[in-house]
Design a protein around this motif. Structure first.
Motif, PDB file in Angstrom:
ATOM      1  N   PHE A   1      21.353 -31.205  -6.172  1.00  0.00           N
ATOM      2  CA  PHE A   1      21.342 -30.063  -5.433  1.00  0.00           C
ATOM      3  C   PHE A   1      20.406 -29.177  -6.396  1.00  0.00           C
ATOM      4  CE2 PHE A   1      25.465 -31.946  -4.551  1.00  0.00           C
ATOM      5  CZ  PHE A   1      25.141 -31.899  -3.057  1.00  0.00           C
ATOM      6  N   ARG A   2      19.593 -28.370  -5.609  1.00  0.00           N
ATOM      7  CA  ARG A   2      18.897 -27.513  -6.161  1.00  0.00           C
ATOM      8  C   ARG A   2      19.301 -25.956  -5.778  1.00  0.00           C
ATOM      9  NH1 ARG A   2      12.880 -29.075  -7.703  1.00  0.00           N
ATOM     10  NH2 ARG A   2      13.148 -31.374  -8.071  1.00  0.00           N
ATOM     11  N   PRO A   3      19.550 -25.085  -6.696  1.00  0.00           N
ATOM     12  CA  PRO A   3      20.149 -23.890  -6.153  1.00  0.00           C
ATOM     13  C   PRO A   3      18.705 -22.858  -5.828  1.00  0.00           C
ATOM     14  CG  PRO A   3      20.612 -24.216  -8.645  1.00  0.00           C
ATOM     15  CD  PRO A   3      19.932 -25.430  -7.813  1.00  0.00           C
ATOM     16  N   ALA A   4      18.916 -22.168  -4.890  1.00  0.00           N
ATOM     17  CA  ALA A   4      17.558 -21.348  -4.500  1.00  0.00           C
ATOM     18  C   ALA A   4      18.268 -19.905  -4.105  1.00  0.00           C
ATOM     19  CB  ALA A   4      16.743 -22.106  -3.441  1.00  0.00           C
ATOM     20  N   SER A   5      17.489 -18.977  -3.958  1.00  0.00           N
ATOM     21  CA  SER A   5      17.840 -17.747  -3.447  1.00  0.00           C
ATOM     22  C   SER A   5      17.576 -17.916  -1.795  1.00  0.00           C
ATOM     23  CB  SER A   5      16.929 -16.741  -3.943  1.00  0.00           C
ATOM     24  OG  SER A   5      15.611 -16.668  -3.329  1.00  0.00           O
ATOM     25  N   ILE A   6      18.266 -16.718  -1.349  1.00  0.00           N
ATOM     26  CA  ILE A   6      18.358 -16.639   0.167  1.00  0.00           C
ATOM     27  C   ILE A   6      17.026 -16.418   0.677  1.00  0.00           C
ATOM     28  CG2 ILE A   6      18.834 -14.016   0.236  1.00  0.00           C
ATOM     29  CD1 ILE A   6      20.802 -16.444   2.424  1.00  0.00           C
ATOM     30  N   THR A   7      16.144 -15.672   0.022  1.00  0.00           N
ATOM     31  CA  THR A   7      14.765 -15.629   0.588  1.00  0.00           C
ATOM     32  C   THR A   7      13.911 -17.044   0.939  1.00  0.00           C
ATOM     33  OG1 THR A   7      14.947 -13.929  -1.232  1.00  0.00           O
ATOM     34  CG2 THR A   7      12.921 -14.187  -0.140  1.00  0.00           C
TER      35      THR A   7
ATOM     36  N   CYS B   1      15.974 -19.665   1.348  1.00  0.00           N
ATOM     37  CA  CYS B   1      16.577 -20.465   2.448  1.00  0.00           C
ATOM     38  C   CYS B   1      16.467 -20.015   3.765  1.00  0.00           C
ATOM     39  CB  CYS B   1      17.984 -20.293   2.359  1.00  0.00           C
ATOM     40  SG  CYS B   1      18.641 -21.122   0.936  1.00  0.00           S
TER      41      CYS B   1
END
Lengths: 231, 148
Positions: B60-66, B68
């Motif tokens: 799992f790679r966390p990312a910002s809403i921008t 996504c």
């Protein structure tokens, strides 16, 4: 984005299974965290609808309004404290962010940018961890300012809901373009919910504020429909 | 031979002082990025092997809403309020908007075309049916009879 169905609604602590992945990788957005006991699933950390974007991106869409800094976000902040080589910037997160005086275009140790307490800054989050204060910069990797930097003090700052911010930044939403056809204006939208606006007349700024206020309580499809009438 | 030479030349490493020169800016960026990627992968692979030992699973790679939602940059100007920003917008924002609108327009026309086409086909076929019904039924001439 597809329609939201009640089956996709999750509460904090619920486990999310059956995730689609690409090359065994999944990109997770806000509202989701890893499940330590079962590495195949995720845990929801906020209430909201699970959204998916092909091929492997998941995030939760809720009504959360608190801004949690994430790396590479473009945010709007207000300078609250100034020391010799560091600025403290309020970006609406739990802790105020720090911005180095050297992180501006053309700044050196001797030539420092002209920034004062109360100035509005458009910056990029370069570091965001739970345990540390977020760190901002006003330059890109070529040491150029581009769209970042100190904004003129002729503008107005307002706070808007996260949901509306995301709708406005969606290129498919014509709200800003439709307003732009009526009168000239400049706008800076930070992902953290702060919005800075500037127009020729005070009246136009008020029109913008009113439009956003109304748009806050409309569905995205309705906004698009209304904007289409003004074509 | 030539291929070998090419491969050799690709692997040549430029010295630091050359990379610092002004005209080598882009190459420097490339080298830096490659190095960073290699470093990141090395770090990542360690992490993965540990995790994989446990269960052999998804990363799992966390990312910002921008990222996504694929949002655009928030600094915009309309109607010539800030020409500098509009110049910068022309390279990114306007391209994205044109792309989005093209996609939308095409979708609508395709659907409309299909619908309209099918209705047109129906009405015309109806027309012909009526006429044919009004006229005498067409009879196939017997095959063994000469035509003239």
């Amino acid at each position: 984005m597809s329609e939201l169905s009640p089956a996709d609604f999750y509460l904090p602590g619920e486990i999310i299974r059956n995730l689609k992945s690409k090359d065994r990788e999944v990109i997770i957005g806000p509202g989701l965290c890893r499940n330590e006991s079962d590495t195949k699933s995720l845990i929801a950390s906020q209430a909201g609808y699970l959204c998916f974007r092909a091929p492997n991106t998941y995030w939760l869409e809720g009504r959360r309004n608190r801004y949690i800094p994430k790396k590479a976000d473009l945010v709007l902040g207000i300078v609250t404290k100034k020391s010799s080589d560091n600025l403290k910037v309020d970006i609406g997160s739990a802790e105020s962010a720090s911005l180095s005086m050297l992180a501006f275009e053309g700044a050196t140790k001797k030539v420092k940018p002209d920034v004062n307490v109360g100035d509005v800054i458009y910056a990029k989050v370069i570091n965001a961890h739970k345990e540390m204060e977020p760190e901002l910069v006003c330059i890109d990797q070529y040491y150029k300012a581009g769209k970042l930097g100190v904004l003129s003090n002729e503008g107005f700052v307002i706070n808007l809901k996260q949901k509306l911010i995301q709708q406005m930044l969606n290129p498919e939403n014509p709200l800003l373009r439709t307003l732009g056809r009526k009168f000239p204006y400049e706008i800076v939208i930070g992902v953290n919910g702060k919005v800075w606006m500037r127009a020729n007349q005070c009246k136009d700024v008020l029109t913008l504020c009113r439009a956003f206020q109304i748009a806050e309580y409309q569905k995205e499809t309705d906004i698009i429909g209304i904007c289409r009438q003004f074509k | 031979m030539d291929l070998k030479k090419l491969k050799m030349s690709k692997e040549i490493k430029l010295s630091k002082s050359i990379l610092e020169m002004k005209f080598m800016k882009k190459t420097k960026e490339k080298v830096d990025k490659a190095e960073e990627d290699a470093e990141g992968q090395a770090m990542y692979s360690n992490e993965i092997t540990e995790e994989m030992k446990k269960s052999g699973n998804i990363i799992f790679r966390p990312a910002s809403i921008t990222i996504c939602k694929r949002l655009v940059e928030g600094r915009l100007s309309f109607g010539g309020m800030n020409p500098e920003i509009e110049k910068l917008m022309a390279t990114d924002y306007k391209k994205i908007v044109v792309e989005v609108e093209k996609r939308k327009e095409k979708d609508i026309t395709d659907e409309e075309m299909a619908q309209r086409h099918s209705t047109v086909v129906n009405t015309i076929s109806n027309k012909f049916k009526k006429k044919r019904n009004r006229n005498k039924k067409f009879q196939k001439p017997p095959t063994n009879e000469p035509l003239i």
